[in-house]
Scaffold this motif. Structure first.
Motif, short mmCIF file in Angstrom:
data_model
loop_
_atom_site.label_atom_id
_atom_site.label_comp_id
_atom_site.label_asym_id
_atom_site.label_seq_id
_atom_site.Cartn_x
_atom_site.Cartn_y
_atom_site.Cartn_z
N UNK A 1 -0.32 18.05 0.73
CA UNK A 1 0.70 18.87 0.08
C UNK A 1 1.98 18.05 -0.03
N UNK A 2 2.67 18.26 -1.15
CA UNK A 2 3.96 17.60 -1.38
C UNK A 2 5.08 18.62 -1.26
N UNK A 3 6.13 18.21 -0.57
CA UNK A 3 7.33 19.02 -0.40
C UNK A 3 8.50 18.12 -0.77
N UNK A 4 9.01 18.31 -1.99
CA UNK A 4 10.07 17.44 -2.51
C UNK A 4 9.63 15.99 -2.39
N UNK B 1 0.84 -1.20 0.00
CA UNK B 1 0.00 0.00 0.00
C UNK B 1 0.87 1.25 0.00
N UNK B 2 0.52 2.19 -0.85
CA UNK B 2 1.24 3.44 -0.95
C UNK B 2 0.26 4.60 -0.90
N UNK B 3 0.73 5.76 -0.49
CA UNK B 3 -0.11 6.95 -0.43
C UNK B 3 0.02 7.78 -1.70
N UNK B 4 -0.22 7.16 -2.85
CA UNK B 4 -0.04 7.85 -4.12
C UNK B 4 -1.24 8.69 -4.55
N UNK B 5 -2.42 8.41 -4.02
CA UNK B 5 -3.61 9.19 -4.33
C UNK B 5 -4.57 9.09 -3.13
N UNK B 6 -5.66 9.84 -3.20
CA UNK B 6 -6.56 9.91 -2.04
C UNK B 6 -7.11 8.54 -1.64
N UNK B 7 -7.53 7.76 -2.63
CA UNK B 7 -8.10 6.43 -2.34
C UNK B 7 -7.07 5.53 -1.67
N UNK B 8 -5.84 5.54 -2.18
CA UNK B 8 -4.81 4.68 -1.57
C UNK B 8 -4.37 5.20 -0.20
N UNK B 9 -4.44 6.51 0.00
CA UNK B 9 -4.11 7.08 1.31
C UNK B 9 -5.08 6.57 2.36
N UNK C 1 4.19 5.47 4.03
CA UNK C 1 3.90 6.23 5.25
C UNK C 1 5.04 6.09 6.24
N UNK C 2 5.31 7.20 6.94
CA UNK C 2 6.41 7.21 7.90
C UNK C 2 5.97 7.67 9.29
N UNK C 3 4.86 8.42 9.36
CA UNK C 3 4.42 8.93 10.66
C UNK C 3 2.94 9.27 10.58
N UNK C 4 2.23 9.03 11.68
CA UNK C 4 0.81 9.38 11.75
C UNK C 4 0.51 9.85 13.17
N UNK C 5 -0.41 10.80 13.27
CA UNK C 5 -0.78 11.33 14.59
C UNK C 5 -2.23 11.81 14.53
N UNK C 6 -2.96 11.58 15.62
CA UNK C 6 -4.33 12.10 15.70
C UNK C 6 -4.56 12.67 17.09
N UNK D 1 8.69 9.58 -0.20
CA UNK D 1 8.74 8.98 -1.53
C UNK D 1 9.91 8.01 -1.59
N UNK D 2 9.64 6.77 -2.05
CA UNK D 2 10.72 5.78 -2.18
C UNK D 2 11.38 5.89 -3.55
N UNK D 3 12.35 5.03 -3.81
CA UNK D 3 13.10 5.07 -5.07
C UNK D 3 12.23 4.78 -6.30
N UNK D 4 11.11 4.10 -6.11
CA UNK D 4 10.20 3.81 -7.22
C UNK D 4 9.19 4.92 -7.46
#
Length: 178
Positions: free
Chosen positions: A58-61, A29-37, A89-94, A81-84
Motif C-alpha cells: 500500500x502507498x501512503x503519499x 535498486x528501488x521498490x517500484x514494482x513487485x519484481x524490484x521489491x 527502502x528505509x526499514x525492514x523487519x521480520x 519515495x525520493x525526488x526522482x
C-alpha cells in the motif's frame, strides 16, 4: 598542450562521467514494482538467498509499505519515495519462526495502522485487543498467507498502549497464535 588535446580530454571526461552516472543509476535498486521489491529485499544483509513472497503493498503519499514472507516468516518493508519518484527502502523487519505477526510501521501514516502478516500455518481467525482503552476486533482467514491492515483508534497520546490480546481459531476456541 594544444586546444585540440584539451578538447579531447574534456570530451573524454564528460563521456566517462555520464557513463558512470548511467551505470550507477541503472544498478541502483528501488521498490517500484513487485519484481524490484524482491530484488531490494534480497540485497539487504540477512535477506540474501531468502525465498521472498510479496503478499500486499500500500502507498501512503510518499511511503510504500509491503507485507511479505521471508522463507515463510512474516515480514514487512517500508520505502520512501525520493525526488526522482523511485522508492528507496528505509526499514525492514521480520518475525522468525512464527505464523502470525503484528508490525507497527515506524512512520506514522494518516491515522496509524497495524499490519498483520500471516503464513499458511496461522490458525488465528479472530483477534481482540485493547488499544488505549478502546476494544478492537479483527478477523483473519486462517491457514492463508495474507496481510491485514488495522486502523488504530485516534488518540491524543504520544503513543499507543496495547493490552489484553485474545486470539481465537475458526471454532471460536481461545488459542495462542504461534
Amino acid at each position: 598542450m594544444g586546444k585540440k588535446k584539451i578538447g579531447i580530454i574534456f570530451t573524454t571526461l564528460i563521456i566517462v562521467t555520464m557513463a558512470s552516472i548511467y551505470f550507477y543509476d541503472t544498478k541502483a535498486l528501488y521498490g517500484n514494482n513487485e519484481k524490484s521489491i524482491v530484488k531490494v529485499i534480497n540485497s539487504i544483509e540477512g535477506y540474501e538467498n531468502k525465498q521472498i513472497k510479496v503478499l500486499d503493498m500500500k502507498d501512503y503519499d510518499d511511503i510504500r509499505i509491503v507485507g511479505f514472507l521471508s522463507d515463510r516468516d512474516p515480514a514487512y518493508i517500508e520505502f520512501d519515495k525520493n525526488d526522482n519518484g523511485d522508492y528507496v527502502w528505509s526499514y525492514i523487519e521480520s518475525d522468525t519462526k512464527k505464523s502470525f505477526s503484528i508490525f507497527y510501521p515506524l512512520t506514522l501514516i494518516e491515522g496509524s495502522k497495524a499490519i498483520f502478516v500471516t503464513n499458511d500455518e496461522s490458525k488465528v481467525a479472530r483477534m481482540q485487543v485493547d488499544i488505549n482503552g478502546t476494544d478492537l476486533e479483527q478477523t483473519f482467514r486462517p491457514f492463508k498467507a495474507s496481510v491485514t491492515w488495522l486502523d488504530l483508534p485516534q488518540t491524543n497520546e504520544d503513543s499507543y498502549e496495547f493490552s489484553d490480546y485474545k486470539y481465537f481459531d475458526k471454532d471460536e476456541n481461545l488459542i495462542q497464535p504461534n
